[in-house]
Write a protein that holds these residues in place. Sequence first.
Motif, mmCIF file in Angstrom:
data_model
loop_
_atom_site.group_PDB
_atom_site.id
_atom_site.type_symbol
_atom_site.label_atom_id
_atom_site.label_comp_id
_atom_site.label_asym_id
_atom_site.label_seq_id
_atom_site.Cartn_x
_atom_site.Cartn_y
_atom_site.Cartn_z
ATOM 1 N N ILE A 1 0.836 -1.200 0.000
ATOM 2 C CA ILE A 1 0.000 0.000 0.000
ATOM 3 C C ILE A 1 0.874 1.254 0.000
ATOM 4 N N ASP A 2 1.915 1.254 0.832
ATOM 5 C CA ASP A 2 2.826 2.400 0.888
ATOM 6 C C ASP A 2 3.492 2.635 -0.463
ATOM 7 N N MET A 3 3.951 1.553 -1.099
ATOM 8 C CA MET A 3 4.665 1.692 -2.360
ATOM 9 C C MET A 3 3.730 2.088 -3.500
ATOM 10 N N ARG A 4 2.477 1.675 -3.427
ATOM 11 C CA ARG A 4 1.513 2.141 -4.442
ATOM 12 C C ARG A 4 1.382 3.657 -4.373
ATOM 13 N N SER A 5 1.338 4.190 -3.165
ATOM 14 C CA SER A 5 1.261 5.642 -3.003
ATOM 15 C C SER A 5 2.498 6.322 -3.584
ATOM 16 N N GLU A 6 3.675 5.731 -3.332
ATOM 17 C CA GLU A 6 4.915 6.318 -3.845
ATOM 18 C C GLU A 6 4.943 6.298 -5.369
ATOM 19 N N LEU A 7 4.502 5.208 -5.972
ATOM 20 C CA LEU A 7 4.508 5.114 -7.432
ATOM 21 C C LEU A 7 3.526 6.097 -8.062
ATOM 22 N N LEU A 8 2.363 6.259 -7.426
ATOM 23 C CA LEU A 8 1.391 7.243 -7.918
ATOM 24 C C LEU A 8 1.975 8.647 -7.887
ATOM 25 N N ARG A 9 2.603 8.992 -6.773
ATOM 26 C CA ARG A 9 3.205 10.317 -6.639
ATOM 27 C C ARG A 9 4.346 10.495 -7.632
ATOM 28 N N LEU A 10 5.135 9.443 -7.815
ATOM 29 C CA LEU A 10 6.249 9.473 -8.748
ATOM 30 C C LEU A 10 5.763 9.733 -10.169
ATOM 31 N N HIS A 11 4.696 9.059 -10.560
ATOM 32 C CA HIS A 11 4.155 9.245 -11.910
ATOM 33 C C HIS A 11 3.661 10.670 -12.116
ATOM 34 N N GLN A 12 2.994 11.219 -11.112
ATOM 35 C CA GLN A 12 2.475 12.581 -11.238
ATOM 36 C C GLN A 12 3.599 13.609 -11.293
ATOM 37 N N GLU A 13 4.670 13.370 -10.535
ATOM 38 C CA GLU A 13 5.773 14.331 -10.505
ATOM 39 C C GLU A 13 6.617 14.285 -11.774
ATOM 40 N N LEU A 14 6.877 13.079 -12.267
ATOM 41 C CA LEU A 14 7.763 12.937 -13.425
ATOM 42 C C LEU A 14 7.034 13.054 -14.764
ATOM 43 N N GLY A 15 5.780 12.599 -14.803
ATOM 44 C CA GLY A 15 5.058 12.582 -16.074
ATOM 45 C C GLY A 15 5.585 11.538 -17.039
ATOM 46 N N THR A 16 6.410 10.618 -16.544
ATOM 47 C CA THR A 16 6.986 9.567 -17.383
ATOM 48 C C THR A 16 5.926 8.543 -17.756
ATOM 49 N N THR A 17 6.007 8.027 -18.965
ATOM 50 C CA THR A 17 5.133 6.932 -19.360
ATOM 51 C C THR A 17 5.552 5.676 -18.597
ATOM 52 N N ILE A 18 4.589 5.022 -17.964
ATOM 53 C CA ILE A 18 4.874 3.822 -17.168
ATOM 54 C C ILE A 18 4.071 2.651 -17.709
ATOM 55 N N ILE A 19 4.754 1.518 -17.883
ATOM 56 C CA ILE A 19 4.075 0.256 -18.182
ATOM 57 C C ILE A 19 4.318 -0.652 -16.987
ATOM 58 N N TYR A 20 3.243 -1.120 -16.398
ATOM 59 C CA TYR A 20 3.304 -1.827 -15.110
ATOM 60 C C TYR A 20 2.643 -3.193 -15.273
ATOM 61 N N VAL A 21 3.355 -4.244 -14.914
ATOM 62 C CA VAL A 21 2.819 -5.604 -15.022
ATOM 63 C C VAL A 21 2.419 -6.104 -13.643
ATOM 64 N N THR A 22 1.216 -6.647 -13.537
ATOM 65 C CA THR A 22 0.772 -7.223 -12.270
ATOM 66 C C THR A 22 -0.369 -8.199 -12.520
ATOM 67 N N HIS A 23 -0.537 -9.118 -11.579
ATOM 68 C CA HIS A 23 -1.731 -9.968 -11.565
ATOM 69 C C HIS A 23 -2.691 -9.509 -10.475
ATOM 70 N N ASP A 24 -2.291 -8.445 -9.748
ATOM 71 C CA ASP A 24 -3.072 -7.924 -8.621
ATOM 72 C C ASP A 24 -4.012 -6.830 -9.120
ATOM 73 N N GLN A 25 -5.300 -7.121 -9.122
ATOM 74 C CA GLN A 25 -6.275 -6.173 -9.659
ATOM 75 C C GLN A 25 -6.365 -4.904 -8.824
ATOM 76 N N VAL A 26 -6.081 -5.002 -7.498
ATOM 77 C CA VAL A 26 -6.131 -3.807 -6.654
ATOM 78 C C VAL A 26 -5.054 -2.826 -7.090
ATOM 79 N N GLU A 27 -3.843 -3.321 -7.350
ATOM 80 C CA GLU A 27 -2.782 -2.463 -7.856
ATOM 81 C C GLU A 27 -3.208 -1.803 -9.159
#
Length: 380
Positions: A176-202
């Motif tokens: 949960i903590d790291m999801r928050s960090e990744l969200l903030r990171l994406h908003q700050e950098l504006g970098t295109t992110i491709i994220y692989v997961t089997h976790d639907q909550v993520e």
Amino acid sequence: MSRIELQKINKYYGDNHVLKDLSLTIEDGDFMTLLGPSGCGKTTTLRIVSGLERPQGGVMLIDGKEAINAEKAFYLEPSKRGLNLVFQSYALWPHMTVYENIAFGLKIQKLSRQEVDSRVRDALKMMRISEFEKRYPNELSGGQQQRVAIARAVASHPKLLLLDEPLSNLDARLRIDMRSELLRLHQELGTTIIYVTHDQVEALTMSTRIALFKAGELSQVSTPVELYMNPIDLQAADFIGNPRINLLEGTAQMLADGLHVHSSLGDHVFPKSDMTQEEIPGGTFKVVVAVRPEQIRIETARTEGCLPVTVYANQPAGSETLVSLQAEGSDFLAKQLGLVHYRINQQLFVHIPPEKINIYNAETTRLIKRARIDADDLPA
């Protein structure tokens, strides 16, 4: 700019056809999540984008320029694609400090000492690990090591950041903590992110768009809200959501005033404006009525339009209560916020907004009646 276009990508491992004419566009600045069960092709797609795998067919464009053309046997080297990859394993050098791990790739690029130092410190600050710069990986927790791995990736200012199940080794609280960090990171950098997961909550909590995979093909590409509210078929509906969506058998017929549906949830008439582009069979046909547990409102007194039900089981779960209900021989689940206690076999009444119900053709399994998305369903 970093726009990725995959056009009819095909990948084989021996006789196993892993990706089948896969076409997907990832817009500049997207947080695109590749979601699906194990073995569906999502990690293979990421590895093809990164250059770690070569497809046997198809084309990939980065900002309109060819990075892959399998027919011409052209594969742009990974180092020239302007991307960085974060693996499920942290892949940190054990003999290097946090600072040295982040600086390693920058030194290979032959940046000046001042530029390397500036980027490393910016990355440390961004991931909130500045106090760990002199520590070694074995002196850090799993979450801290993952932050270092991500800091190392973003320090090179990639146009495209690829994340392959980076949180799967963390415990629930750290995820949960790291999801928050990744969200903030994406908003700050504006970098295109491709994220692989089997976790639907993520996928649902972080993405701007989700690509749902099924056996090497794309089942649906849409926003998290659209995917959750209107899964394209029964397999997608059953995969997305916790607790799972209620699926109940019914019959339907399209008449002049709309789609008439009968099920254990009662009789409904849905306007033609709620129909998808799927072809509607003539006459009476079998359907599956789908409704999310949180869309079912429980009442203790009968009101107009309510359906009488019986309590089968009551499951208080702290912040919410799951209530198993029965109506006309069918079982379904309702979810209420907070702790609520009902007796087994207690009679209750439920109200289900017709506009939030999905209808699927039982034969084709495809969505034929959409749920309406209101302003309250959209993120703020």
